[in-house]
Design an enzyme around this catalytic site. Structure first.
Site, PDB file in Angstrom:
ATOM      1  CB  SER A  20      -8.418   0.587   5.828  1.00  0.00           C
ATOM      2  OG  SER A  20      -9.112   1.802   5.862  1.00  0.00           O
TER       3      SER A  20
ATOM      4  CB  SER B 261      -8.416   3.316   2.964  1.00  0.00           C
ATOM      5  OG  SER B 261      -7.479   2.737   3.847  1.00  0.00           O
TER       6      SER B 261
ATOM      7  CE  LYS C 189      -4.007   1.748   2.688  1.00  0.00           C
ATOM      8  NZ  LYS C 189      -4.791   1.575   3.932  1.00  0.00           N
TER       9      LYS C 189
END
Lengths: 95, 488
Positions: free
Chosen positions: B179, B155, B80
């Site tokens: 997330s 997310s 990420k």
């Protein structure tokens, strides 16, 4: 309670944010919707309840005061938007 | 198409050790899949071919020499984009960090690299990890590989999609209010949110420091356990990590379901949960019961207050953490006549609408006159929410529940309705507020053909029980459905 556009402007100023008039109106409306929702907390009996600041009881952790490797000046300044010599350069502070 | 794309991490490791494939060829294949798919999916923000192949070459050298080989040596992974990987860009999905190149390495990625993993690139996310759909990325939205008209959940949208679309067998994400678990559920992969303090956050962009936690994505429960094995442990650079020994999570996956006490919290079922989601999760729990687990009804009575408490605490911490983005030391600076004007112009141009909303909300909740009325109440509610979990974990080993009230939503559906977006986190944020662990593992496909996840929660540092339940379920459920073929 609900907040006014003026209050949103004041908080935005504190947080170094700025908006167009249209955005201000939209944010204020969304803000009030969210605040109305979070006021469900007022229906809880919180007397005698301790606030939870951390998940675990944490205490400050110190290491031995010995020199350790760290980023060089050039590495540290590599992302600087504006570098002058070995410093971060910014616009004038007092107008 | 090479069969390697369907391999789990464990299978990939076995083929690498057997010498059937090389780390370089696996990296090349991953890069080719990304090049073919990603214009449609938007899962990646930065792919560095040279960087990936250099690591792969080093992994091949290690494999050939038989030198310090782990299950991750030569395995391609996605990271990420809110982790610092030295020498690579790191934007946290924000335009304000559009030109930032990481000068140092996060502990989590350092541990994966030390094990020999090949970090292929950085994945898309909601800006600063704030969002539940992947649409609040400052660059482009990520799409759900099961149906490109739908969001993947956020997310950690890009990491979930990179694994679901079989670009890579594993990925790294962060979970502050769901997330990791939410996009895992919506994309049909396994996503693990470890206990607060289990994995170091050193080198990630802080969002809400009392809630943020690092965790893995994978396509099997065992792979999730394997990745966590490498990530977990004390780090002197993150004082919230606990100096507890890390148990053997793969061994925990072998425990089976026999005698495991599983609690069903009544507040996580019923009104507000889409019937097909509830039915899918109840069926999954039935499978565990039929295979030896004991199922008990439990109650987490303060669940209705989770969203309200979270959306005061997380924005308050965010407003403080994001004060550092001022255009002075790094990031994109906008012009201003004096220092104050430069700060304001930089933040106006750099931050997107959701981040701006949360900074405002947080600054408001912390401001004089409102602290007691909002923030302090939220902290007290948090105590009650944590106590609910402590009490239930006296009675059960694991809690089973849905991950989200519904399968993935359509792109654009809630983009301009922040409160509706926040409410999609209602079943995941209690875990972060309490500091316990949780994971999502696939349990069904919806009537529209979208994945539905089963959420399994364990007590703080009780990841073993959570993995035992999840691996036990995975082995018994026999969930076999084809992975999505991304439309071209």
């Amino acid at each position: 309670m609900s907040v006014t556009i003026e209050q949103v402007e004041r908080i935005a100023h504190l947080a170094k944010l700025t908006f167009s008039q249209e955005e201000k109106e939209k944010f204020t409306a969304q803000f009030n919707q969210i605040l109305e929702y979070v006021e469900t907390l007022n229906t809880l009996d919180l007397s005698g309840v301790e606030p939870m600041h951390h998940v675990w009881e944490v205490t400050n952790v110190f290491r031995e005061d010995v020199e350790q490797p760290s980023l060089s000046t050039d590495e540290t300044l590599a992302n600087a938007p504006n570098r002058k010599m070995d410093y971060f350069s910014v616009p004038k502070v007092i107008g | 198409m090479s069969p390697s794309r369907d391999w789990s991490i464990e299978e990939t490791a076995a083929h690498l050790r057997a010498g059937d494939v090389t780390a370089v060829s696996l990296a090349e294949e991953a890069l080719a899949r990304i090049a073919a798919d990603d214009e449609q999916l938007g899962a990646w923000l930065h792919v560095d071919r040279e960087h990936a192949l250099t690591q792969a070459q080093a992994a091949d050298d290690r494999l050939r020499a038989g030198d310090n080989i782990t299950e991750l040596t030569g395995v391609p992974l996605a990271i990420k984009d809110n982790f610092n990987v030295v020498g690579l860009p790191a934007t946290a999905g924000s335009k304000i960090l559009g030109d930032y190149v990481a000068p140092y390495e996060s502990t989590a990625t350092a541990r994966l690299r030390r094990a020999g993993a090949v970090l292929v690139g950085k994945t898309n996310l909601d800006e600063f990890a704030m969002g539940s759909s992947g649409e609040y990325s400052g660059f482009r939205p990520t799409k759900n590989p099961w149906n490109l008209a739908y969001t993947p959940g956020g997310s950690s949208s890009g990491s979930a999609v990179a694994v679901a679309a079989r670009h890579v067998p594993g990925a790294l994400g962060t979970d502050t209010g769901g997330s990791i678990r939410l996009p895992a559920s919506h994309c049909g992969v396994v996503g693990v949110k470890p206990s607060y303090g289990r994995v170091s956050r050193y080198g990630i962009f802080a969002f809400a420091s009392s809630l943020d936690q690092v965790g893995p994505f994978a396509r099997t429960v065992r792979d999730g356990a394997l990745l966590l094995q490498h990530l977990a442990g004390h780090d002197e650079r993150d004082a919230t990590t606990v100096p507890l020994a890390v148990p053997n999570y793969l061994a925990a996956c072998e425990r089976g379901l026999d005698g495991l006490r599983i609690g069903m919290p009544r507040e996580y079922f019923g009104p507000g949960i889409q019937p097909q989601v509830e039915e899918a999760v109840r069926r999954a729990i039935q499978v565990m019961k039929q295979n030896g687990a004991e199922v008990l009804d439990v109650s987490l009575p303060h669940t209705p207050y989770c969203v309200a408490a979270y959306y005061l605490i997380a924005p308050a911490e965010c407003s403080s953490n994001l004060a550092r983005y001022d255009g002075v030391r790094y990031g994109v600076r906008a012009a201003g006549d004096d220092l104050g004007a430069m700060y304001t112009a930089t933040r106006r141009h750099g931050f997107g609408p959701e981040v701006t909303r949360r900074i405002l909300l947080g600054a408001f909740a912390l401001s004089a006159g409102y602290y007691d009325a909002y923030y302090l109440k939220a902290l007290k509610a948090r105590t009650l929410i944590r106590n609910d979990f402590l009490k239930v974990f006296n009675e059960v080993d694991v809690i089973a529940a849905p991950v989200a009230p519904e399968p993935a939503i359509r792109l654009g559906e809630r983009l301009d309705d922040p409160l509706a977006m926040y409410l999609s986190d209602i079943l995941t944020i209690g875990v972060n507020l309490a500091g316990i662990c949780g994971l999502s593992t696939p349990c069904a496909l919806s009537s529209e053909g979208l994945p539905i996840g089963l959420q399994l929660l364990g007590p703080a540092f009780g990841e073993e029980k959570m993995f035992a339940a999840a691996a036990g379920y995975e082995a018994m459920a026999g969930n076999e459905w084809p992975w999505p073929e991304v439309a071209r």
